[in-house]
Design a protein around this motif. Structure first.
Motif, PDB file in Angstrom:
ATOM      1  N   ASN A 143       0.774  -1.169   0.069  1.00  0.00           N
ATOM      2  CA  ASN A 143       0.237   0.021  -0.086  1.00  0.00           C
ATOM      3  C   ASN A 143       0.893   1.358   0.055  1.00  0.00           C
ATOM      4  O   ASN A 143       1.950   1.482   0.699  1.00  0.00           O
ATOM      5  CB  ASN A 143      -0.795   0.006   1.105  1.00  0.00           C
ATOM      6  N   PHE A 144       0.442   2.272  -0.861  1.00  0.00           N
ATOM      7  CA  PHE A 144       1.277   3.535  -1.074  1.00  0.00           C
ATOM      8  C   PHE A 144       0.222   4.789  -0.722  1.00  0.00           C
ATOM      9  O   PHE A 144      -1.030   4.748  -1.163  1.00  0.00           O
ATOM     10  CB  PHE A 144       1.514   3.593  -2.269  1.00  0.00           C
ATOM     11  N   VAL A 145       0.574   5.576  -0.140  1.00  0.00           N
ATOM     12  CA  VAL A 145      -0.112   7.086  -0.040  1.00  0.00           C
ATOM     13  C   VAL A 145       0.549   7.825  -0.964  1.00  0.00           C
ATOM     14  O   VAL A 145       1.633   8.115  -0.657  1.00  0.00           O
ATOM     15  CB  VAL A 145      -0.206   7.517   1.283  1.00  0.00           C
ATOM     16  N   THR A 146      -0.154   8.443  -1.874  1.00  0.00           N
ATOM     17  CA  THR A 146       0.515   9.147  -2.763  1.00  0.00           C
ATOM     18  C   THR A 146       0.005  10.820  -2.978  1.00  0.00           C
ATOM     19  O   THR A 146      -1.070  11.030  -3.766  1.00  0.00           O
ATOM     20  CB  THR A 146       0.364   8.594  -4.268  1.00  0.00           C
ATOM     21  N   PRO A 147       0.748  11.528  -2.482  1.00  0.00           N
ATOM     22  CA  PRO A 147       0.376  12.988  -2.723  1.00  0.00           C
ATOM     23  C   PRO A 147       0.856  13.522  -3.877  1.00  0.00           C
ATOM     24  O   PRO A 147       2.128  12.973  -4.357  1.00  0.00           O
ATOM     25  CB  PRO A 147       0.851  13.695  -1.314  1.00  0.00           C
ATOM     26  N   ALA A 148       0.198  14.551  -4.790  1.00  0.00           N
ATOM     27  CA  ALA A 148       0.730  15.073  -5.869  1.00  0.00           C
ATOM     28  C   ALA A 148       0.157  16.498  -6.097  1.00  0.00           C
ATOM     29  O   ALA A 148      -0.696  16.851  -5.668  1.00  0.00           O
ATOM     30  CB  ALA A 148       0.012  14.161  -7.085  1.00  0.00           C
ATOM     31  N   ALA A 149       0.817  17.269  -7.284  1.00  0.00           N
ATOM     32  CA  ALA A 149       0.310  18.596  -7.525  1.00  0.00           C
ATOM     33  C   ALA A 149       0.304  18.610  -9.000  1.00  0.00           C
ATOM     34  O   ALA A 149       1.491  18.125  -9.412  1.00  0.00           O
ATOM     35  CB  ALA A 149       1.170  19.681  -6.725  1.00  0.00           C
TER      36      ALA A 149
END
Length: 277
Positions: A227-233
């Motif tokens: 599992n990954f948590v992926t913040p992005a902009a």
């Protein structure tokens, strides 16, 4: 063999849909893309998860990750490519092989080539529900060199859907799997579930937070979950007098951060440049 025949039939149907575009009143790619965009929400394509909309694009991506052993690996291409819209319901994507640089004793080289067909099941713009639902069938061709790809070809079916709350916030989710064509005991199968939220902060800036989960069956990772948590902009670059028939650019970045005890890589920094036309 039956699976290969099925995929060939799907591709022929999609190609027939493409040919129908050329017969329609000399409509340009950009005009057709604009017309199709008017039938769906104003999302932005997620950094990792599939997009439930039909999109016409070119996308260059690079990832910079660390394996579980601490090895630095750079992937130029990162499983992204380009897509065109065919008719009102189809999108065809081609993903060229990425180049993988290991920075270790492993041999660098090119990865696998992929293609996919996306079918729009239903969608509506802001005046008609603000949602999108699509089915995807992908095929990975095991063309990688020096063990930089899969052992055999595989299929990747998926179902994806999204809903926008007016024009400022939206949620997208997808459920899919990877099904190798042979050598199941050594490669295994997997199910991928993605869930994310996007916020349209300004006319040019979007923010996103994804959760990417993979469940493994058979193979060396049997029974494990990653599992990954992926913040992005995302930053949208458009000319001052931009119109829906004009192309535009998107520059984006994000990082996959492992939140599970088992993970094959971590701190995967992804940077991209996209052209939508």
């Amino acid at each position: 063999m039956r699976a290969h025949r099925f995929f060939s039939i799907v591709m022929l149907i999609a190609l027939a849909a493409i040919s129908s575009i050329g017969m329609r009143a000399q409509q340009s790619f950009s005009e057709h893309n604009s017309a199709m965009a008017s039938l769906q929400p104003a999302f932005i394509t997620p950094l990792v998860a599939p997009d439930p909309r039909l999109v016409q694009y070119d996308r260059f991506s690079a990832s910079h990750e660390y394996t579980a052993a601490g090895t630095e690996t750079v992937n130029y291409g990162n499983g992204k490519g380009g897509g065109i819209i065919a008719g009102k319901h189809f999108e065809l994507d081609f993903i060229p092989p990425p180049y993988v640089q290991h920075n270790s004793s492993a041999d660098d080289g090119f990865g696998d080539t992929s293609a996919l067909v996306k079918y729009r099941i239903a969608s509506g713009n802001a005046e008609h529900g603000n949602f999108a639902v699509a089915a995807i069938l992908g095929h990975c061709f095991a063309t990688g060199s020096h063990k930089n790809g899969a052992t055999t070809d595989s299929y990747s079916p998926a179902l994806t859907a999204g809903y926008a709350f007016r024009r400022r916030f939206d949620v997208i989710s997808s459920l899919g799997g990877t099904l190798p064509t042979s050598k199941i005991n050594s490669q295994g199968r997997s199910i991928a579930w993605n869930a994310l939220a996007q916020a349209h902060a300004t006319p040019h800036i979007w923010f996103e937070l994804e959760n990417n989960s993979t469940f493994y069956f058979a193979g060396s990772h049997d029974g494990k979950i990653q599992n990954f948590v992926t913040p992005a902009a995302f930053y949208v670059v458009r000319q001052k007098g931009w119109k829906p028939t004009h192309p535009f650019f998107i520059v984006d970045t994000g990082m996959q951060i492992a939140t599970s005890g088992f993970h094959t890589y971590n701190h995967n920094l992804i940077t991209e440049v996209r052209v939508l036309f």
